[in-house]
Design an enzyme around this catalytic site. Structure first.
Site, PDB file in Angstrom:
ATOM      1  N   SER A  76      29.400  28.405  41.453  1.00  0.00           N
ATOM      2  CA  SER A  76      30.255  29.243  40.620  1.00  0.00           C
ATOM      3  C   SER A  76      31.361  29.852  41.469  1.00  0.00           C
ATOM      4  CB  SER A  76      29.438  30.370  39.986  1.00  0.00           C
ATOM      5  OG  SER A  76      29.096  31.351  40.960  1.00  0.00           O
ATOM      6  N   ASP A  77      32.477  30.152  40.821  1.00  0.00           N
ATOM      7  CA  ASP A  77      33.423  31.052  41.476  1.00  0.00           C
ATOM      8  C   ASP A  77      32.732  32.403  41.597  1.00  0.00           C
ATOM      9  OD1 ASP A  77      35.679  32.189  42.606  1.00  0.00           O
ATOM     10  OD2 ASP A  77      37.051  31.380  41.107  1.00  0.00           O
ATOM     11  N   TRP A  78      33.240  33.245  42.466  1.00  0.00           N
ATOM     12  CA  TRP A  78      32.551  34.491  42.779  1.00  0.00           C
ATOM     13  C   TRP A  78      32.582  35.428  41.561  1.00  0.00           C
ATOM     14  CZ3 TRP A  78      32.006  31.062  46.046  1.00  0.00           C
ATOM     15  CH2 TRP A  78      31.399  31.238  47.284  1.00  0.00           C
ATOM     16  N   GLY A  79      31.404  35.620  40.964  1.00  0.00           N
ATOM     17  CA  GLY A  79      31.307  36.471  39.781  1.00  0.00           C
ATOM     18  C   GLY A  79      31.618  35.758  38.484  1.00  0.00           C
ATOM     19  N   ALA A  80      31.608  34.427  38.486  1.00  0.00           N
ATOM     20  CA  ALA A  80      31.995  33.665  37.291  1.00  0.00           C
ATOM     21  C   ALA A  80      30.828  33.341  36.370  1.00  0.00           C
ATOM     22  CB  ALA A  80      32.690  32.362  37.701  1.00  0.00           C
TER      23      ALA A  80
END
Length: 765
Positions: free
Chosen positions: A234-238
Site C-alpha cells: 500500500s501507499d503509506w496510509g492508503a
C-alpha cells in the site's frame, strides 16, 4: 549465503502459524517489515526515492521518520524524463542501487510513473510524462538499473493517481479504454520488461472501488494478464479495509499500525479458507522479496563526490533549450548581469516524501565564478514574496534593470517557489510569481538581451516568451544543477533534452480543465484518451511548446526513410513486424545529440483515435557532418487501440502513417503502411443493429450487401437500379438504419425474408 529457493520459502510459510502469517502482512514501523524470530525470518528496510535516498536517520533515538541521512540529490523525473534516454535512467538506477546496498536499504520507493493528466498536479515533478510509451520505456530502464544491484524498487502509484486533491477519498472515474491506453500501459511495460520487486497501490478509488481493494486491478490485470510476480504494497496510509485488500491482492500494508489490522485479518481468516489461501500467497511473495535482498547482499558504495558528478551528467542530458535567438552559448569575454535569487539558491527538487537531504548543492553563481566569467549579480526578486516586501522588491527590480542595461545582456534565473508545487496539494494556476514576470518584462522592455533559466517542476505560462532571446528549461535538476546549467549556457555541453510534456498557452486550453480536482468525491476523466499532445495535436491548437520539443546548438537533417515492408498483419502468413529506417545527419558546426521520435497516425477512420501517438524514440550522438542510420521495429501493438468489445488490443485493417521527426509538431518524414487484421469486432445481431455496423464487420458485410442489393433492385426498374445503385450509395444511405427499419420503413421486406436474413447474419457472426 545460500539462496533460499521457492520450495524453502513455501516450507517457511507452511511452518508459520496463522497469527504469524497475518502479522507479516503489515510493516513493523514506518520503514521496516516484520520479523518472525521463531523461524529466523529477518526484517528489511525500505526508503523513499525516487531521485535520491531519503533514508530515515536511525543514528539517534526518538528521531522523526522525516529526519533523513545526508544523501545525493539527483534530478527529479520531470528533468530526467526530458533526456529521452534509457541509458540516463539506467545509470540513475544503478547509482541509487549502490547507495541502497551501502545503507542496508532493500527497496527504494520509486519510480513514480503516473500520467501527467494536468499540469496542475502538485506531484508532477516526480512523474515522468504525459505519454505512457515514454514513461514505460524509461521506467523499465530505471528498474533494470536499480535491480541489477540486488535492490528492489516499488513502482508507483498504481493507478490513476493524477491529482493530490482529496487523493485518499476521491474516485478516479475512467472508462476502460482510457485506462488501458493512457493510465495503465507504462505500468504494463515496466512489469513485462523488468518485473519490479514491488508495486505500490495508490490512495484513490477507481470507479468507486479503492485501488488496493480492486481484484480487477491487482489480480486480473496486474497478475493474470501481465504476469507480475512481486509484492503489492500500500501507499503509506492508503489502506481502507485490510481484509478486502488481502482478498484483492494487496500483500503488505505500510506503514505498520501495531496489530490492529492484523487482528482483523486473523479473525476473518478463521472463518474463510479462501482468505487463508490468499494470505499464504501474500506471505510467499513477501518472503521471496525479503530473501532476494538478504541472500543477494552486495557491497554498495555511497561515494558522494563521484555520485555528485553523476547527478551533474544526468542533468546535462536533461536540460531543454526552448528558445535561442543567438544569445547562447555565452561568449567568455563579454560581461553580463546575473539576476535572480535562484542563481544563488537554486530550486533543485520538489517537496514532500521525495525531499532529499542533499550534502552539497552547487549554484550557477558559484559555478560562473569558478569558470572565470565576469558578471555583476543582482537579486532581482524575493522568491517567497510577502505583502510587506513590496518596497524592497521595487528596489531589487530597479537595481536589476540598471545592471542589465549596463552590459546589454542578462541571464535571469526564475521559476516556481517551493510553496507552488508539492506532494499533498495541487496548483491552482500556471503562472509564475508576478514579481519574476515583472522583472523579465522590465529587462526586455529596457532593450536588454535576456536569457531566462527556469527552475520548475511542471509547465508555466511565459507571457514574456516572445520578448526574450533565450529560454533554458532546467526543471528541478538535482544538487549539481548549477554546474550543469552553466556548462550548457557556456557551450561546454550542447543541450539535448526534449520536453516530456506539452507546455500549454493557458490553463483553459488543457484537456482536463473542466474536470480536474473540482469535486470532493469524484474526478471524472471526461477527456478520455485525449491527454497531453494527443489533445493539442488532434485539435491543432497552438501551444507554448509541444511535446518532444527541444533545441540544440547544432542542426540535424532527416532523410531516406525506408520500410522493409509496406504491410504487416496478425495472420499466420503475414509479416508480424515492420522496420523503418531513416538517416539523421548533424548539419551544424558542433557535436550534439538528437532525439529521433516515431509516431503512428491511424488513417483507417474506423475508430476515434488521436492524431498521432508516440511509438518509438532514440537518442543519438553525432559529430559535425556525421550521419547515422536509425531503425525502429513496430508490431501489432504499435498500431492498435484497446477494444472493450474484444477485451483486447485491436488494429483495424487499413492504412496507417509512420511519422518521424524532432517533436510531435516537427515531423520530418512520413510513410504509409497497411495493417491486415484477421480479427473482427463482435456484432450483436438484433432489431437495433445498424446496417453500418454490419457493413463494417467483414463476417457480415457480404451477407448484408447482397441482401440490400436485391431489395433495392426490386424497388425500381432493374436496369436503372443496376446503373444508379453503387456500394458507396448503399453504405452511406443505410449506415445508421437499424435492421428493424428494413420492414418498418417502407422497404416492403417480408417477415420470412427478414428472418432468413437474421439467420444468415447469426450464422456468419
Amino acid at each position: 549465503m545460500a539462496r533460499h529457493s521457492d520450495s524453502d520459502i513455501r516450507a517457511l510459510v507452511k511452518n508459520m502459524t496463522l497469527k504469524e502469517k497475518c502479522s507479516l502482512l503489515s510493516g513493523e514501523d514506518f520503514w521496516h517489515t516484520k520479523t518472525v524470530e521463531r523461524l529466523g525470518i529477518p526484517a528489511i528496510m525500505v526508503s523513499d526515492g525516487p531521485h535520491g535516498l531519503r533514508k530515515q536517520d536511525l543514528s539517534h533515538a526518538g528521531g522523526s521518520e522525516n529526519d533523513s541521512i545526508k544523501a545525493v540529490c539527483f534530478p527529479a523525473a520531470c528533468a530526467t524524463a526530458s533526456s529521452f534516454d534509457p541509458d540516463v535512467m539506467k545509470k540513475l538506477g544503478e547509482t541509487l542501487g549502490d547507495e541502497c546496498q551501502a545503507e542496508d536499504v532493500s527497496t527504494i520507493l520509486g519510480p513514480a510513473i503516473n500520467i501527467k493528466r494536468s499540469p496542475l498536479c502538485g506531484r508532477n515533478f516526480e512523474y515522468m510524462s504525459e505519454d505512457p510509451y515514454l514513461a514505460g520505456e524509461l521506467a523499465s530502464s530505471y528498474i533494470d538499473g536499480v535491480q541489477s544491484k540486488g535492490v528492489g524498487v516499488s513502482l508507483k502509484h498504481f493507478a490513476l493517481n493524477s491529482q493530490e486533491y482529496r487523493r485518499l477519498t476521491c474516485s478516479s472515474n475512467c472508462d476502460e479504454r482510457t485506462m488501458r491506453e493512457i493510465y495503465l500501459p507504462a505500468f504494463e511495460t515496466a512489469v513485462k520488461k523488468s518485473q519490479p520487486k514491488t508495486i505500490m497501490h495508490s490512495y484513490n478509488l477507481i470507479n468507486g472501488t479503492y485501488s488496493g481493494e480492486s481484484s480487477w486491478l491487482l489480480r486480473k490485470v496486474l497478475r493474470k494478464e501481465w504476469g507480475f510476480k512481486g509484492v503489492v504494497m500500500s501507499d503509506w496510509g492508503a489502506v481502507n479495509s485490510r481484509v478486502a485488500g488481502v482478498k484483492a491482492g494487496c500483500d503488505l500494508e505500510m506503514p505498520g499500525h501495531g496489530d490492529v489490522n492484523d487482528k482483523k485479518v486473523l479473525k476473518a481468516a478463521r472463518k474463510d479458507k479462501k482468505l487463508v489461501k490468499r494470505i499464504d500467497e501474500s506471505c510467499f511473495r513477501i518472503l521471496r522479496w525479503v530473501y532476494d535482498f538478504e541472500d543477494g547482499r552486495k557491497e554498495g558504495s555511497f561515494d558522494f563526490e563521484k555520485h555528485h558528478e553523476i547527478a551533474r551528467l544526468l542533468e546535462e542530458e536533461s536540460i531543454v533549450l526552448l528558445k535561442n535567438s543567438g544569445m547562447l552559448p555565452l561568449g567568455g569575454n563579454e560581461k553580463f548581469a546575473l539576476i535572480g535569487e535562484f542563481a544563488k539558491k537554486p530550486r533543485y527538487q520538489g517537496g514532500g516524501s521525495s525531499h532529499i537531504n542533499a550534502i552539497e548543492v552547487t549554484s550557477a553563481y558559484d559555478t560562473f565564478h569558478k569558470a572565470g566569467l565576469e558578471f555583476d549579480y543582482e537579486q532581482g526578486y524575493i522568491i517567497e514574496e510577502k505583502e510587506d516586501d513590496k518596497a524592497k522588491s521595487s528596489g531589487l527590480l530597479r537595481a536589476a534593470v540598471e545592471a542589465g542595461k549596463k552590459y546589454g545582456r542578462a541571464v535571469v534565473f526564475a521559476g516556481l517557489p517551493d510553496s507552488f508545487e508539492s506532494e499533498g496539494y495541487d496548483r491552482k494556476h500556471l503562472d509564475m510569481p508576478a514579481n519574476q514576470n515583472t522583472l523579465i518584462d522590465a529587462l526586455a522592455d529596457a532593450g536588454v538581451k535576456v536569457t531566462v533559466v527556469m527552475h520548475n517542476g511542471s509547465p508555466v505560462v511565459m507571457p514574456w516568451r516572445d520578448k526574450v532571446d533565450a529560454i533554458v528549461e532546467a526543471y528541478l535538476g538535482g544538487e549539481a544543477v548549477g554546474e550543469a546549467v552553466v556548462n550548457v549556457l557556456t557551450g561546454k555541453v550542447n543541450p539535448s533534452g526534449k520536453l516530456a510534456e506539452t507546455f500549454p498557452l493557458r490553463l483553459e486550453d488543457t484537456p482536463s480543465f473542466l474536470s480536474f480536482a473540482n469535486d470532493k468525491h469524484n474526478c471524472e476523466y471526461t477527456e478520455g484518451i485525449y491527454v497531453g499532445y494527443r489533445w493539442y495535436d488532434t485539435r491543432k491548437m497552438d501551444v507554448e511548446y509541444p511535446f518532444g520539443f527541444g533545441l540544440s546548438y547544432t542542426t540535424f537533417d532527416y532523410s531516406n526513410l525506408e520500410l522493409n515492408s509496406d504491410s504487416l498483419g496478425d495472420g499466420k502468413k503475414d509479416k508480424q513486424t515492420v522496420t523503418a529506417k531513416i538517416t539523421v545527419k548533424n548539419t551544424g558546426k558542433v557535436a550534439g545529440k538528437e532525439v529521433v521520435q516515431l509516431y503512428i497516425s491511424d488513417k483507417t477512420g474506423l475508430a476515434t483515435r488521436p492524431e498521432k501517438e508516440l511509438k518509438g524514440f532514440k537518442k543519438v550522438f553525432l559529430k559535425p557532418g556525421e550521419s547515422v542510420r536509425i531503425s525502429f521495429t513496430l508490431d501489432k501493438r504499435s498500431f492498435a487501440y484497446y477494444s472493450t468489445e474484444l477485451e483486447d488490443w485491436y488494429a483495424p485493417s487499413g492504412t496507417y502513417e509512420l511519422q518521424i521527426g524532432s517533436s510531435s509538431r516537427d515531423i520530418r518524414a512520413t510513410a504509409p503502411v497497411v495493417f491486415k487484421s484477421k480479427q473482427s469486432l463482435p456484432v450483436e445481431i438484433g432489431p437495433n443493429t445498424t446496417i453500418g455496423d454490419l457493413l463494417d464487420n467483414k463476417k457480415t458485410r457480404k451477407v448484408i450487401k447482397t441482401f440490400l442489393s436485391k431489395v433495392m433492385e426490386k424497388r425500381s426498374d432493374r436496369d436503372a437500379a443496376r446503373e444508379a445503385i453503387t456500394d458507396e450509395m448503399i453504405e452511406q444511405s443505410m449506415d445508421s438504419t437499424p435492421l428493424r427499419g428494413l420492414y418498418m420503413a417502407g422497404m416492403h421486406v417480408k417477415k420470412r425474408v427478414f428472418r432468413r436474413l437474421v439467420e444468415d447474419l447469426l450464422e456468419k457472426d
